[in-house]
Every structure is written in structure tokens, then in C-alpha cells.
Design a protein around this motif. Structure first.
Motif, PDB file in Angstrom:
ATOM      1  N   ALA A 107       0.796  -1.228   0.000  1.00  0.00           N
ATOM      2  CA  ALA A 107       0.000   0.000   0.000  1.00  0.00           C
ATOM      3  C   ALA A 107       0.827   1.276   0.000  1.00  0.00           C
ATOM      4  CB  ALA A 107      -0.941   0.011   1.208  1.00  0.00           C
ATOM      5  N   SER A 134      -2.786   3.985   5.193  1.00  0.00           N
ATOM      6  CA  SER A 134      -2.314   2.603   5.110  1.00  0.00           C
ATOM      7  C   SER A 134      -1.259   2.312   6.166  1.00  0.00           C
ATOM      8  CB  SER A 134      -1.744   2.331   3.710  1.00  0.00           C
ATOM      9  OG  SER A 134      -2.730   2.532   2.721  1.00  0.00           O
ATOM     10  N   VAL A 253      -7.425   2.054   0.433  1.00  0.00           N
ATOM     11  CA  VAL A 253      -6.832   1.557   1.680  1.00  0.00           C
ATOM     12  C   VAL A 253      -7.249   0.111   1.939  1.00  0.00           C
ATOM     13  CG1 VAL A 253      -6.730   1.877   4.183  1.00  0.00           C
ATOM     14  CG2 VAL A 253      -6.659   3.864   2.674  1.00  0.00           C
TER      15      VAL A 253
END
Length: 298
Positions: A107, A134, A253
Motif C-alpha cells: 500500500a 495505510s 486503503v
């Protein structure tokens, strides 16, 4: 005989729109996908498995943020992060730190953040929001595991198919495996995004988009269902322009941390008891943190 019907079908505005959305998502996303998969294979094969045990702080609570931040310098898609996290646990790294890395690496790595910047050229804060949210989710989940996790929930993994190969062959085997899986999910995700834009009535999407709560939940669930590789999901999120930036941030996310392919991989690598607890908790934390970051940014 079939020329005129086929030509008429191809020339319909709806199909042209579908094709435009699908091709645009694929063309923009494929370079990032390939680059990310190759880097993931390099990390899985050439970075010594004992590196993390030496690099991380010995105190588990301190190892969690360090492992989370390591995703910035060690890029990899979620497909590669699962086996890497398993290798870390086998080498003695505390599970909390390994799981934090598993969530953060797909991420917040440079490839994903660069792809997000390309997909949202008019909203640079989306890159900041994605990275911050994240990172926070990864650390929270690592600390929650320290507090509530149990060792018997994890079945230690192994990748025997790479054990007897040379480094070169193991690299190509890992790269082929990840590109086939991630590429297939990318195609499905691009097709789904195109179908949403063409088949779902605009008033339905607008009804969801106009409701702040429903819009966030809808895109969070969509991220789970589409299972798009993190190197490519920003382009799909950008195409969902009916939704607010906060809802699309939740999509970005949640996706690299909880989706159908990850749940399946985590079940196979760590066991059902682990996946049944880890995935739902991660989903809830990711949605809450994305909404919080979105409220600050927008």
C-alpha cells in the motif's frame, strides 16, 4: 453475413464506453503491475530471509512501526507480501511485525504511490492520504496482534516449490506466478469497472455516492470483491468519479489489505483460524482510518 450485426454491436455508444474505460485502465495500470511484480520477485528471492531478523528492533512494539515503514523501501504487491511475511515468521521475526509489513508493503511502496499520483493528477493529497492511512492501519493491526493475537492461530508457511531452484529460476518462477495471478485479477477488475460505468444506472451510483456512509461502505466492499492488485487499483478508483474522494480513499486503503484473493492466500499460508479473525478486523480498521484521514484532508 455477420458483418453488419457485429459492426452495429461494436458501434453502439455503450460498448464504446465500456471499451474505452477497460482499455484506459489496462494501458495505465499494466506497466506498474509488471514493475511491481518484478520487484516483488527480487525481494522474495534475492533479499536474505535473515535480513529482517537483524534489521528490526528486538522489542516487538518497536518492530511493528519499523516493519510497516519498510514498505516504503521494499516495494511489492500483496501477492508477494503474503509469502514474504510467512518467510519472516519462519525466520523468527515477531508475527506482529511480519503482519504489519504484509499490510503496509503493498500500500505505501513507491510504485503504488507513483501509480496513485498518475491516476489522480488533480488530487495530490490522495497520495498523502493513502500513504498515511495505510501506514496507520498496518501499525494498528500489528499492535492489536501483540495485544490479542495467539501463536496457535498461525500455521507456519513454507514455499517448497522454490526451495530446490537456483536464484535465477526461483526469480522467474515467482515472477510468472505473480504476474499470472495479479494480471488475471487486473483484467477482471478493469472489466468490472467498465461494467459499472456502463451497466449500473447512473441514478443508482449517484444514490450511493450522495450518501456519505453508503458510499464509503460500497467502495470498501467493492475493493474486497474486485481483488485488484495494488499497483493498478488507483486507476479503477479514479474511474469511479461519481464517488467522493473519501470513499475512493477507502477503496484504496481496503483493497491492498483485504480482498478475496488475499483472504484465500492468507488461509492457505497461515490457516483458516488466522484468516477468519485477521481479515474482518483489518477491514473494519481500514474503513475507520480511511474515513478519519479523509475527514482531515477533505
Amino acid at each position: 453475413m455477420f458483418r453488419e450485426p457485429v459492426a452495429a454491436l461494436i458501434s453502439t455508444p455503450r460498448l464504446q464506453t465500456w471499451t474505452t474505460v477497460f482499455v484506459s485502465v489496462m494501458v495505465q495500470a499494466v506497466p506498474f503491475l509488471v514493475f511491481g511484480v518484478l520487484l516483488s520477485a527480487v525481494i522474495a528471492v534475492f533479499v536474505p530471509r535473515s535480513f529482517w531478523a537483524r534489521a528490526l528492533p528486538r522489542h516487538p512494539a518497536l518492530a511493528v512501526p519499523v516493519a510497516s515503514a519498510a514498505g516504503v523501501v521494499l516495494p511489492g504487491c500483496e501477492c508477494g507480501a503474503v509469502p514474504i511475511a510467512g518467510s519472516l515468521i519462519r525466520r523468527g521475526v515477531t508475527p506482529a511485525a511480519a503482519l504489519a509489513f504484509l499490510l503496509a508493503a503493498p500500500a505505501i511502496n513507491p510504485v503504488v504511490l507513483a501509480a496513485t499520483a498518475v491516476a489522480f493528477p488533480n488530487n495530490p493529497e490522495m497520495v498523502v492520504g493513502r500513504g498515511m492511512a495505510s501506514l496507520v492501519v498496518a501499525m494498528v493491526m500489528g499492535w492489536l496482534w501483540l495485544r490479542l493475537g495467539r501463536a496457535d492461530w498461525i500455521r507456519l508457511p513454507r514455499r517448497p516449490e522454490l526451495d530446490d531452484l537456483s536464484k535465477g529460476r526461483a526469480f522467474w518462477a515467482a515472477a510468472r506466478h505473480d504476474i499470472v495471478h495479479a494480471g488475471g485479477f487486473l483484467v477482471l477488475g478493469a472489466m468490472a469497472a467498465a461494467c459499472i460505468n456502463v451497466l449500473v444506472p447512473e441514478r443508482w451510483l449517484q444514490t450511493l455516492a450522495d450518501n456519505p456512509v453508503l458510499s464509503v461502505l460500497a467502495l470498501a466492499v467493492l475493493a474486497v470483491l474486485l481483488s485488484i492488485c495494488s499497483e493498478a487499483d488507483a486507476f479503477v478508483a479514479a474511474s469511479l468519479s461519481q464517488f467522493s474522494l473519501t470513499a475512493r480513499l477507502a477503496f484504496l486503503v481496503v483493497g491492498p489489505m483485504v480482498d478475496l484473493k488475499l483472504i484465500s492466500m492468507q488461509t492457505g499460508v497461515f490457516g483458516r483460524r488466522f484468516a477468519a479473525r485477521f481479515a474482518p478486523t483489518t477491514f473494519v480498521v481500514a474503513v475507520l482510518v480511511a474515513v478519519g484521514v479523509g475527514a482531515v484532508l477533505w
